[in-house]
Design an enzyme around this catalytic site. Sequence first.
Site, PDB file in Angstrom:
ATOM      1  N   CYS A 131       1.940  -0.016  13.091  1.00 23.77           N
ATOM      2  CA  CYS A 131       0.505   0.136  13.324  1.00 23.77           C
ATOM      3  C   CYS A 131       0.160  -0.403  14.715  1.00 23.77           C
ATOM      4  O   CYS A 131      -0.828  -1.117  14.902  1.00 23.77           O
ATOM      5  CB  CYS A 131      -0.328  -0.519  12.233  1.00 23.77           C
ATOM      6  N   ASP A 151       8.678   0.648   7.474  1.00 23.14           N
ATOM      7  CA  ASP A 151       7.339   0.343   8.017  1.00 23.14           C
ATOM      8  C   ASP A 151       7.395  -1.066   8.587  1.00 23.14           C
ATOM      9  O   ASP A 151       7.065  -2.038   7.925  1.00 23.14           O
ATOM     10  CB  ASP A 151       6.315   0.445   6.873  1.00 23.14           C
ATOM     11  N   GLY A 157       0.818  -1.208   0.000  1.00 27.07           N
ATOM     12  CA  GLY A 157       0.000   0.000   0.000  1.00 27.07           C
ATOM     13  C   GLY A 157       0.851   1.257   0.000  1.00 27.07           C
ATOM     14  O   GLY A 157       0.642   2.182  -0.790  1.00 27.07           O
ATOM     15  N   GLY A 211      15.767  -7.206   5.550  1.00 28.12           N
ATOM     16  CA  GLY A 211      16.030  -5.774   5.625  1.00 28.12           C
ATOM     17  C   GLY A 211      17.197  -5.398   6.499  1.00 28.12           C
ATOM     18  O   GLY A 211      17.875  -4.395   6.267  1.00 28.12           O
TER      19      GLY A 211
END
Lengths: 443, 288
Positions: free
Chosen positions: A370, A315, A248, A298
């Site tokens: 989140c 993120d 997204g 990562g």
Amino acid sequence: MARGAVLGGGGAGGAGAGAGPAPEGQRRSAGDGGAERAGGGSAAEAGAAAGAGTGAAPAPLQEEATTAPRIPVTRLALHHFDTTYSLQLRDLWPSVRASLLCEQKYGALLNNFSPVDHVTQELELLNATDFISQAHKEAQQLQQGAATKEGGRGENRSQEGSGRGRTVMQAEATTEAETSPPLRASISSNIKCYTFPRGDITRFRPARPDVLGLLDYYLMDAASLLPVLALNVQPDDSVLDLCAAPGGKTLALLQTGVCGHLAANDISISRTKRLYQVLQSYVPKEIREAVSVTSCDGRDWEQLKGSTFHKVLVDVPCTTDRHSVMEEENNIFHKKRTKERQMLPMLQLQLLMAGILATKPGGEVVYSTCSLSPLQNEHVIERAVEIAETQFSISVHVEDLSHFRILFQDTFCFFSDCQLGELVLPNLTANFGPMYFCKLRRM
Amino acid sequence: MAGLLLRGGGRAAAAGLAPGLGRGCCGEAAGLRAMGFSEEQARRLRGLQPRLGPERREAAAAQLLLLGLGAEAALGLLQRSPELLRLPPEQLQERAGELRRLGLQGGRLRRAVSRCPQLFTLPRRRMAAVVRLLRERCLFTAEQLQEVLGTCPAVLLEEPARLHLHFQYAYFRMGVQQKEMVKAQLFRTPFAELRNRHIFLERRGLYQTPHKGQTQTGNPKLKDILELPEGAFLASLARSTPEEYEVFKQLLAREEEEEEEEEEEDRDALYKEEDEDLDGEGSKTAWE
């Protein structure tokens, strides 16, 4: 509905001491028969238990075969959050809690690679607005207001603009004028996202393909765009999205239309597949092919690629608080994933470090989760800044995003006591988030 | 005054007023006057259902007066609910007796009848089913039943299955005992409103279904949940804003509607022979 509720309640009464009550806001997710069966069986027990006081059992609704009632994972997550977040959020927690347990609100990220005019018309007829351009308009009004402030007219203008007489905006008017260039820049990002007004629970229709087969919009939590907007991609920036899947935010980055080079990475191959699908559904071939999609861990990024990026988005994987209280499947609060969950802050820190190291000097990193948890949010930032300094002699400055927050506070509810970075709190009138984000500049 | 006289020799007076046909309007008027109706009231009463014989009207009026309604109240009731006039007057009498035996007495009976005239037209089987449900399945004591009927006579008009769900929700889901239900006049508040308020509290973390054997809960009392007007409920119990509650009610209504639809679909699916693809996940790829 009442039937389900009664069975659930029965489960609460009848289950053993260790078992908790039926989950609130329980959704029927795929394959979720277990909790309801347990509830049904226990209704009989509850009847018996209750009957002890009155001399007979009120007849339960259904007799069902009882499997050993297991506490739903969502209930474990909720209990965990009750313990930690009530301390952190205090009397804000009940509102946030209820919002997490109710249907979330979506935003429609417009696909600039598809003709948008008829879609914007359609959405505006439904009373949805692009919250980003809305904020832009209000910021402009504020600046104009600040310029003509001598006569005290600025106050009236800011009240008109928001329509709600925000005293905070009045107080900030002077600061707005001072910081206007970065403010304007962060909004001219070409990203358009439509949301329904506060209190409006209308749902968007599913995305539709255009004549070329590209979908017209991407439905997502509108709060997820805030980290992307905060990143403030400038023309020809090379951008790294370190934990890109399912895609997204990557898609939003592409919507700016100005990425010089975009690298999208995710450790999970299956999730990277999902990322490919998203790109295929929304982005024309030439642009899609210019995106470097990789499936590396990562944390290893710097070893592999060095410090080459102007902008890095990190993120990170987190406890996905909303998902954890609503969905049984793929839930990090499963007992077998306890170790994984406890290791999250460490993983998040390592990913952020990798992101910092992948940034050119003078470049910027936005970290986002989140989750509401300070252990996954501010604490990770603090540790990263410290380690960058002590282990790598890299000076990292935490950027102030309060003007950014003020800009979007009509659409989202922000936590005013966030010490580092910004936190969007779910609220029933604006059920976006949770979304934590923090911007760092590598000096 | 005449009403008082009537209560003393009620049946006799009523019987005396119901001879054969052909009494004419003067005879009827006199009869009604004797019961305590003014001339004007008598005229209005005669105007109701003119095709019915005057005996019916008088008998119905008499029964209502016997229950303690004043002349004007009785007239008003008959005007609003003309079906009462179509009932055989013995039925009015019998039903009044049944209601009294259930414990609905005096002023409570009178009020019940005024507010719910359908209590007279309710089929006996239905009324018996509700009473049986409340006594045998919900386990209210006779005394508690009396109190329930006294405070909420409309409960007799409810569909038994729905009433049972309402009870079970309070009992199992909220962990409330019969005694508290009676005190809180559980059935006076619509079931949907109870769910709205309870689930709002529950999701905010302010109400927990008690565990087996748990006697002390921090839960707010059912009485408070039901009786506080919405503003006070939000301010003191839920500690929330009206805006949030408004949105919540809409979201919950939608949730319940969709759960109903799902349950219906599941039931339909059970009876389908072919194996259908129930996975509507296609549209979900567009969602993060």
